[in-house]
Design a protein around this motif. Structure first.
Motif, PDB file in Angstrom:
ATOM      1  N   GLU A 124       0.759  -1.217  -0.064  1.00 54.58           N
ATOM      2  CA  GLU A 124       0.049   0.073  -0.059  1.00 54.58           C
ATOM      3  C   GLU A 124       1.102   1.170  -0.043  1.00 54.58           C
ATOM      4  OE1 GLU A 124      -3.125   0.382   3.001  1.00 54.58           O
ATOM      5  OE2 GLU A 124      -3.300  -1.822   2.679  1.00 54.58           O
ATOM      6  N   HIS A 125       0.474   2.259  -0.873  1.00 56.32           N
ATOM      7  CA  HIS A 125       1.474   3.455  -0.957  1.00 56.32           C
ATOM      8  C   HIS A 125       1.993   3.896   0.376  1.00 56.32           C
ATOM      9  CE1 HIS A 125       2.790   6.467  -3.750  1.00 56.32           C
ATOM     10  NE2 HIS A 125       2.802   7.250  -2.613  1.00 56.32           N
ATOM     11  N   HIS A 126       1.112   4.345   1.278  1.00 55.76           N
ATOM     12  CA  HIS A 126       1.640   4.894   2.401  1.00 55.76           C
ATOM     13  C   HIS A 126       2.329   4.129   3.346  1.00 55.76           C
ATOM     14  CE1 HIS A 126       1.137   9.295   2.730  1.00 55.76           C
ATOM     15  NE2 HIS A 126       0.525   9.118   1.387  1.00 55.76           N
ATOM     16  N   SER A 128       4.311   1.499   2.216  1.00 57.77           N
ATOM     17  CA  SER A 128       5.377   1.445   1.653  1.00 57.77           C
ATOM     18  C   SER A 128       6.292   2.421   2.061  1.00 57.77           C
ATOM     19  CB  SER A 128       5.470   1.489   0.236  1.00 57.77           C
ATOM     20  OG  SER A 128       4.715   0.152  -0.360  1.00 57.77           O
ATOM     21  N   HIS A 129       5.910   3.748   1.996  1.00 57.83           N
ATOM     22  CA  HIS A 129       6.735   4.784   2.442  1.00 57.83           C
ATOM     23  C   HIS A 129       7.161   4.745   4.016  1.00 57.83           C
ATOM     24  CE1 HIS A 129       6.634   7.521  -0.800  1.00 57.83           C
ATOM     25  NE2 HIS A 129       5.417   7.892  -0.738  1.00 57.83           N
ATOM     26  N   ALA A 130       6.117   4.323   4.965  1.00 51.46           N
ATOM     27  CA  ALA A 130       6.332   4.095   6.410  1.00 51.46           C
ATOM     28  C   ALA A 130       7.316   2.870   6.307  1.00 51.46           C
ATOM     29  CB  ALA A 130       5.071   3.720   6.978  1.00 51.46           C
ATOM     30  N   VAL A 147       4.170  12.038   4.676  1.00 50.71           N
ATOM     31  CA  VAL A 147       3.428  13.086   4.026  1.00 50.71           C
ATOM     32  C   VAL A 147       3.813  13.111   2.489  1.00 50.71           C
ATOM     33  CG1 VAL A 147       2.754  15.447   4.202  1.00 50.71           C
ATOM     34  CG2 VAL A 147       3.550  14.353   6.149  1.00 50.71           C
ATOM     35  N   ASP A 148       2.789  13.136   1.613  1.00 54.31           N
ATOM     36  CA  ASP A 148       3.200  13.213  -0.038  1.00 54.31           C
ATOM     37  C   ASP A 148       1.838  13.992  -0.622  1.00 54.31           C
ATOM     38  OD1 ASP A 148       1.287  11.213  -0.190  1.00 54.31           O
ATOM     39  OD2 ASP A 148       2.773   9.798  -1.243  1.00 54.31           O
ATOM     40  N   GLY A 149       1.994  13.856  -1.931  1.00 50.43           N
ATOM     41  CA  GLY A 149       0.789  14.292  -2.820  1.00 50.43           C
ATOM     42  C   GLY A 149      -0.563  13.485  -2.542  1.00 50.43           C
ATOM     43  N   GLY A 354      10.999   9.963  -1.537  1.00 47.65           N
ATOM     44  CA  GLY A 354       9.808  10.232  -2.383  1.00 47.65           C
ATOM     45  C   GLY A 354       9.500   8.792  -2.927  1.00 47.65           C
ATOM     46  N   ASP A 355       8.798   8.664  -4.250  1.00 49.21           N
ATOM     47  CA  ASP A 355       8.093   7.434  -4.475  1.00 49.21           C
ATOM     48  C   ASP A 355       8.783   6.657  -5.014  1.00 49.21           C
ATOM     49  OD1 ASP A 355       5.553   8.335  -3.807  1.00 49.21           O
ATOM     50  OD2 ASP A 355       4.692   8.390  -5.678  1.00 49.21           O
ATOM     51  N   GLY A 356      10.106   7.016  -5.507  1.00 46.48           N
ATOM     52  CA  GLY A 356      11.154   5.869  -5.683  1.00 46.48           C
ATOM     53  C   GLY A 356      11.586   5.070  -4.643  1.00 46.48           C
TER      54      GLY A 356
END
Ligand SMILES: [Fe+2]
Length: 592
Positions: A124-126, A128-130, A147-149, A354-356
């Motif tokens: 899941e996007h966030h 994955s960030h976490a 925190v992102d777009g 970021g997303d990378g």
């Protein structure tokens, strides 16, 4: 066990490969295709990761995509229906890539890699960030902020990581997005969204935050815990593909800045590399100062929201360690304030925040979160990209009849280069594996003497042709950080400092000694320790011995608008097309 994480189809496609939970290789796709922020399927980055490990896709135990395409698709459908018929055009446009490619990511992955369907996973996007922020940190337990777009629905999340587990406590959802608010101002200020955000941050110190109240009164409401809501009357990103804000927004802030208009103020004066000074210089200065005030205002609001989120995260968790990810994690001014003004004592941000970085996060989430395997890796440096052997460099130089000098003794090469740098020469510095994330950290860098103001102009005239609001960064021997930077002693040992993700005030007596990297009394520093990059460290140390200043100007090795160089051929091409005086390729030195 091999796990490959990938991210693509939004911005910054990338791949990252883990072996038994340890990172083996990671790279953004743009480095191979030479298309900046390339978001296409990361075919080349995947190939690189696999070949670096000496395996093929058949050897992978899992391949995980960094987000859930169907959830994202659902968000686009729902938002389009809510704002129908205004959204009809963007809806029609969006459906083409979604129905032809984006929705069928699993098929694409199977087709392009030959991997079996039961090995393909989705994160899941966030999350994955976490995961990208917490798992590679040295912390057993930490608070997490992303925190992102926007991802699928989430635009910000707060949570806790403990051992192999990540728990998200709170989320903020689309269309309420701090990242998209910042991007709306990025567009208003004439920059490209998802690319020009750091230019807004660089412009901010030239202005006064005079529009802060106007932003709070009209655009965003914030609760004490940092939760926020945008007033969608002023934005159009939820129904338009090419416009972030609408005419009501323009009524508040005036006409948008003309894209790529030269930026200068009475403080920067008119840089020589812009050409002849215009006759209406003063009038243009006032116009630019108005836009700088707007940049200062949105930067201030963003920092205040982040500080509120961070403080409430502290209150809720009581933890002293914080991990940050998402595009907003690259806001190094905000990171500096977190370090200086909140109770958190240690901060971790990995270089591709970021997303990378979602590719890395997804892979780590699979290994720890899904499979429950113990932690095995701390990201101590950023050098995870491709390396070129000495034989390859030599072959390239020979084949192209380039005359060079070879140094079998590193110390001699470094001494020679220090003499050149002290003499005002600018060097392209290429060695080892390229960096993970958007910053050049000493393996694909342009280096110069940081002491004089003129060097800033010289590097701009010769290579970068950048506007004054884009500062050059100082790389400093870690042991000297406290001498030059306020809060420098606190910044030492902080990961954002080694990854050039932290802006700190320069100490008053020192700022004037390094004017080429002094951005109105601040610097976005990179600290360097011998164990992270021995040769780079030795070079700066020698420069310090020669000049008394243990600092170099470090900027990314690329031409304006191009990705950072990858291969010796890219490096030589940049060297020939620019005014760089010396090119160092490993132990080879090429001069003009
Ligand atoms: Fe993101």
């Amino acid at each position: 066990m091999y796990i490959l994480g990938i991210s693509c189809y939004y911005h910054d496609a990338a791949a990252a490969l883990l072996e038994d939970g340890k990172l083996v290789a990671a790279a953004e796709e743009e480095r191979f295709t030479r298309i900046k922020h390339d978001f296409d399927f990361p075919k080349n980055a995947i190939e690189f990761c696999l070949s670096h490990a000496g395996i093929s896709a058949r050897d992978l135990d899992y391949l995980i995509f960094y987000e859930k395409p169907f959830h994202k698709f659902e968000r686009i459908l729902m938002t389009s229906f809510q704002s129908f018929p205004r959204s009809w055009n963007v809806f029609r446009e969006a459906m083409i890539p979604w129905l032809s490619e984006k929705l069928w990511v699993k098929n694409t992955i199977m087709e392009k890699t030959g991997i079996e369907p039961d090995k393909v996973l989705f994160g899941e996007h966030h999350l994955s960030h976490a995961a990208s922020a917490f798992y590679p940190s040295p912390f057993e337990e930490a608070a997490i902020l992303t925190v992102d777009g926007v991802g699928e629905w989430t635009t910000a999340s707060m949570g806790i990581g403990k051992g192999t587990e990540i728990k998200l406590l709170k989320e903020i959802k689309f269309p309420h997005s701090l990242g998209l608010l910042y991007s709306a101002f990025t567009a208003f200020l004439g920059f490209q969204v998802n690319e020009g955000e750091y230019k807004v941050m660089g412009m901010a110190p030239y202005g006064k935050p005079e529009y802060v109240d106007r932003i709070y009164d009209n655009l965003i409401k914030i609760a004490d815990d940092g939760s926020f809501w945008l007033n969608m009357d002023y934005f159009s990103f939820h129904y338009s593909d090419d416009k972030m804000f609408n005419s009501k927004f323009e009524n508040l802030f005036g006409k948008p800045r003309t894209p790529e208009m030269y930026f200068f103020t009475s403080e920067t004066r008119f840089p020589s590399y812009f050409g002849e000074k215009p006759s209406n210089f003063n009038e243009l200065c006032r116009e630019n100062e108005h836009y700088a005030d707007i940049a200062a205002s949105i930067q201030r609001v963003t920092e205040e929201v982040i500080l509120k989120l961070v403080n409430s995260l502290y209150k809720e968790t009581g933890l002293k360690k914080l991990c940050i990810a998402g595009g907003v994690g690259l806001n190094s001014s905000a990171n500096g304030r977190i370090l200086r003004e909140t109770p958190f004592e240690e901060i971790f941000i990995q270089p591709s925040a970021g997303d990378g970085g979602g590719a890395l996060g997804a892979a780590l989430h699979a290994y720890h979160g899904l499979l429950g395997k113990p932690r095995a890796f701390v990201m101590e440096h950023a050098y995870w990209g491709k390396e070129y052997a000495e034989s390859e460099i030599k072959e390239f130089l020979k084949k192209n009849n380039i005359s060079y000098q070879y140094f079998s003794d590193d110390e001699k090469l470094l001494d020679r280069l220090v003499d050149d740098l002290v003499g005002g020469k600018v060097a392209g510095w290429f060695q080892g594996r390229f960096e993970w994330g958007p910053r050049a950290l000493g393996n694909r860098s342009i280096l110069a003497d940081p002491r004089s103001e003129e060097m800033k102009d010289l590097v701009n005239v010769k290579i970068k042709f950048r506007e004054p609001f884009r500062p050059f960064a100082p790389v400093i021997l870690e042991e000297h950080t406290g001498e030059y930077f306020s809060y420098g002693d606190k910044a030492v040992n902080q990961y954002p400092a080694r990854y050039m993700l932290l802006v700190l005030p320069l100490k008053e007596g020192k700022a004037g000694n390094i004017n080429a990297v002094n951005h109105l009394g601040t610097g976005r520093l990179q600290t360097i320790r011998e164990e992270w990059n021995q040769r780079y460290y030795r070079l700066i140390k020698k420069f310090g011995q020669a000049t008394g200043v243990p600092i170099l100007l470090n900027t990314s090795f690329n031409l304006r608008g191009e990705p950072i160089v990858t291969s010796p051929a890219n490096a030589f091409n940049t060297f020939s097309k620019s005014g760089i005086d010396i090119l160092v390729l490993g132990n080879y030195m090429v001069r003009k």
